[in-house]
Design an enzyme around this catalytic site. Structure first.
Site, short mmCIF file in Angstrom:
data_model
loop_
_atom_site.label_atom_id
_atom_site.label_comp_id
_atom_site.label_asym_id
_atom_site.label_seq_id
_atom_site.Cartn_x
_atom_site.Cartn_y
_atom_site.Cartn_z
N HIS A 27 0.79 -1.21 -0.09
CA HIS A 27 -0.08 -0.10 0.00
C HIS A 27 0.87 1.15 -0.04
O HIS A 27 0.59 2.19 -0.70
CB HIS A 27 -1.05 -0.04 1.19
CG HIS A 27 -1.61 1.19 1.32
ND1 HIS A 27 -2.42 1.82 0.60
CD2 HIS A 27 -1.39 2.13 2.60
CE1 HIS A 27 -2.91 3.00 1.14
NE2 HIS A 27 -2.13 3.07 2.37
N GLU A 55 0.51 5.68 12.28
CA GLU A 55 -0.77 5.17 12.71
C GLU A 55 -0.87 3.47 12.75
O GLU A 55 -1.48 3.03 13.74
CB GLU A 55 -1.60 5.43 11.27
CG GLU A 55 -3.20 5.20 11.62
CD GLU A 55 -3.59 6.41 12.44
OE1 GLU A 55 -4.58 6.75 12.53
OE2 GLU A 55 -2.84 7.47 13.11
N ASP A 56 -0.13 2.76 12.10
CA ASP A 56 -0.17 1.20 12.10
C ASP A 56 1.01 0.44 12.58
O ASP A 56 0.95 -0.68 12.66
CB ASP A 56 -0.41 0.95 10.63
CG ASP A 56 -1.79 1.35 10.14
OD1 ASP A 56 -2.74 1.66 10.82
OD2 ASP A 56 -2.08 1.78 9.02
N ASP A 238 -21.24 16.53 -24.63
CA ASP A 238 -20.04 16.05 -24.62
C ASP A 238 -19.47 14.86 -23.92
O ASP A 238 -18.58 14.35 -23.54
CB ASP A 238 -19.28 17.18 -23.65
CG ASP A 238 -19.90 17.07 -22.13
OD1 ASP A 238 -20.90 16.53 -21.93
OD2 ASP A 238 -19.19 17.81 -21.45
MN MN Z 1 -2.69 4.75 3.97
#
Ligand code: MN
Length: 467
Positions: A27, A55-56, A238
Site C-alpha cells: 500500500h 498509525e499502524d 460532450d
Molecule cells: Mn494509507
C-alpha cells in the site's frame, strides 16, 4: 532518502497484511508510486512510503524526525491527523475539509500524500466490509474528489468519483454502464467519420503539429449531468468530445476559427477559459458546433502545457515552470533497492531538481494561495474567494440575498466583525436578519467585484426610488 524511507517502512510494516491478503507494504509503495507519477519531489515520495508508520506501527514521530528530518515528519504527522477524522455527515465534513485546507497552507504535500493514499484505498475498497465501503466511498466523492478538483487535478478527481460510484449508488452505476455501452460506440463511429474532415481543414489552415483525440466523459460526472438534464442522454453533447492539442496559444484560436468555418457554433456555448481561466486554473477553449449531419458535438482546444495542467493541476504547473532550470541529480544508492521497486528506478530518469523542495512549496503557495482563499460553510461547502475577502464577500458568494441580509458572522465559532479578513480553512457562519439591507460602508472593505456590484445595485435602486 527515498531508498532509506523504503527500507525503514518495509521493516516497520513487516508481517502486516492488508484486508486483501497481500503484504501491507504494497500500500505505501502504491501511494509513493502515485506521487512519483505526479512528478513530486523526493521528500514527498519518502513521506508517501512512511505515511502509515505512525498509525499502524510502533513508530514514534521522534524516530521519524531523527531519521528523515522535520519536513517529512510534518507531512507524515499531517496525513495521520487527517486520517483520524471520520466522515459522518455534514459537520465532520466541514471539520475534515478545514483540516485539509490548513494542511494545504502548511505544506501542500501533505494533501498530495493523502490523495495518493486515498486513491489506492479506493482501488482496493472491495476487500472491506460493506458498511465501511459506503462510508469511505461517500467521503471520497464528497471531500477528496472535490478537493482534487480544486487543486486542478481533474483526472484524479474524476477517477476518485468513478471508483466511489458503484459503492455509493450501485443501481445507477449499473444503469450508466449500460447506457454508455450503448451510446459510446455509436458516438465513436461518428467521430471517426468527422476526424478526417478536421485534419484536412487544419492542414489547409497551416496547422501541422497537433494531436487530435476523443475524450469520453467519466461515469459519475455523466450521471450528475444526466440528472441535471432530465436523464436524456441525447442532450449530453460532450459524452464523447474532440480534444485538439495545438502547438501554441495563438494556434488554439486559429484552430477554433477553423472549426467554426467548418460548422456553425451553437450560440452561447463558446467558452474561452484561456482568457478567463476557471478558479482552479483550468485553461482551454471549448466550443459546441452543429457538426457533420447536424449532430451537436463538443470540441476542446488547448496547448500541451494547458493539457498537462488540466489533468494534473498545480503539480504539473510547477514542473512546467521549472522545466528550464532542471539540474540532473542522480541517486548513487539506487542499485541497492529491491528489484521489484520499478518506480524507484524511474526517479533516476526523472528530471527533478531534488534540492528544490523548498522552492517547490513556495511555488505552490505563490500559485495557489497568493490570490485565493478557500473558506467553508457550516455544511461543508467550499467557497472560493480572493485574498482579503470578508464575511460579506462570503455571504454574497453563497447567495445575493444572504449578502443583503448579513448582520454578523461567526468564524470558527467566534463572532467576528464584518470586515474581518478570512483565511483558508475558516468555517464561516453568516448571521442574517430577514429584511435587513446592505450598508454603504461595506463598499469600503469588500474584496470581490460581485459583492461590490450587489451593494451598488441595491444602493442605486434605493436612490432612484427616492428621486
Ligand atoms: Mn494509507
Amino acid at each position: 532518502m527515498v531508498a532509506k524511507a523504503y527500507a525503514f517502512a518495509e521493516k516497520k510494516h513487516a508481517g502486516q497484511k492488508r484486508k486483501t491478503g497481500e503484504p501491507y507494504f504494497n500500500h505505501p509503495i502504491a501511494a509513493a508510486t502515485q506521487l512519483l507519477k505526479w512528478g513530486l519531489d523526493e521528500e514527498t515520495i519518502a513521506a508517501g512510503l512512511l505515511h502509515d508508520v505512525l498509525e499502524d506501527t510502533e513508530t514514534t514521530p521522534e524516530e521519524i524526525e531523527k531519521e528523515f528530518g522535520e519536513k517529512i515528519t510534518a507531512i507524515v504527522k499531517g496525513v495521520s491527523k487527517i486520517g483520524k477524522i471520520k466522515y459522518r455527515g455534514k459537520e465532520a465534513q466541514a471539520e475534515l475539509l478545514r483540516k485539509m485546507m490548513l494542511s494545504l497552507s502548511d505544506d501542500v504535500r501533505t494533501v498530495f500524500v493523502k490523495l495518493a493514499d486515498r486513491l489506492h484505498n479506493m482501488k482496493t475498497l472491495g476487500a472491506l466490509p460493506v458498511q465501511k465501503q459506503k462510508r469511505i466511498a461517500l467521503e471520497t466523492a464528497e471531500i477528496y474528489a472535490p478537493l482534487a478538483y480544486r487543486l486542478g487535478m481533474r483526472e484524479l478527481s474524476g477517477e476518485l468519483e468513478d471508483l466511489a460510484f458503484p459503492f455509493i449508488d450501485p443501481r445507477n452505476h449499473e444503469m450508466i454502464l449500460k447506457l454508455v455501452e450503448k451510446y459510446y460506440g455509436k458516438r465513436e463511429r461518428y467521430l471517426l467519420k468527422v476526424k478526417p474532415i478536421i485534419e484536412e481543414a487544419l492542414f489547409r489552415g497551416g496547422i501541422n503539429e497537433y494531436e487530435i483525440s476523443f475524450r469520453a466523459k467519466k461515469y459519475y460526472s455523466l450521471f450528475k449531468k444526466l440528472k441535471k438534464y432530465g436523464m436524456e442522454i441525447e442532450n449530453i453533447y460532450d459524452l464523447v468530445a474532440f480534444r485538439i492539442i495545438a502547438p501554441t496559444l495563438e494556434k488554439c484560436y486559429t484552430t477554433l476559427g477553423i472549426i467554426h468555418s467548418l460548422w456553425p457554433p451553437v450560440p452561447g456555448r463558446i467558452k474561452d477559459y484561456i482568457a478567463n481561466p476557471k478558479p482552479n486554473g483550468y485553461r482551454s477553449l471549448h466550443t459546441t458546433v452543429f457538426c457533420l449531419d447536424g449532430k451537436i458535438t463538443e470540441f476542446q482546444i488547448r496547448t500541451k502545457e494547458m493539457h498537462e495542467e488540466a489533468e494534473n493541476g498545480i503539480a504539473a504547473h510547477w514542473i512546467y515552470k521549472r522545466a528550464g532550470e532542471f539540474n540532473k541529480i542522480k541517486y548513487k544508492n539506487l542499485s541497492q533497492l529491491s528489484k521489484e521497486a520499478e518506480w524507484v528506478r524511474k526517479t533516476e530518469k526523472q528530471k527533478t531538481d531534488f534540492k528544490s523542495a523548498e522552492g517547490f512549496i513556495n511555488a505552490l503557495k505563490v500559485d495557489f494561495f497568493k490570490d485565493r482563499i478557500y473558506a467553508i460553510t457550516p455544511k461543508g461547502e467550499v467557497i472560493d474567494l480572493p485574498a482579503k475577502a470578508t464575511p460579506v464577500d462570503f455571504a454574497y458568494k453563497v447567495h445575493s440575498l444572504l449578502g443583503h441580509e448579513t448582520v454578523g458572522a461567526r468564524v470558527n465559532g467566534k463572532i467576528t466583525p464584518l470586515n474581518f479578513k478570512l483565511n483558508s480553512g475558516d468555517i464561516v457562519e453568516i448571521l442574517r436578519q430577514k429584511g435587513k439591507k446592505p450598508s454603504k460602508d461595506w463598499l469600503g472593505f469588500v474584496a470581490t467585484e460581485s459583492a461590490k456590484d450587489h451593494i451598488k445595485n441595491y444602493l442605486n435602486k434605493k436612490e432612484r426610488i427616492k428621486n
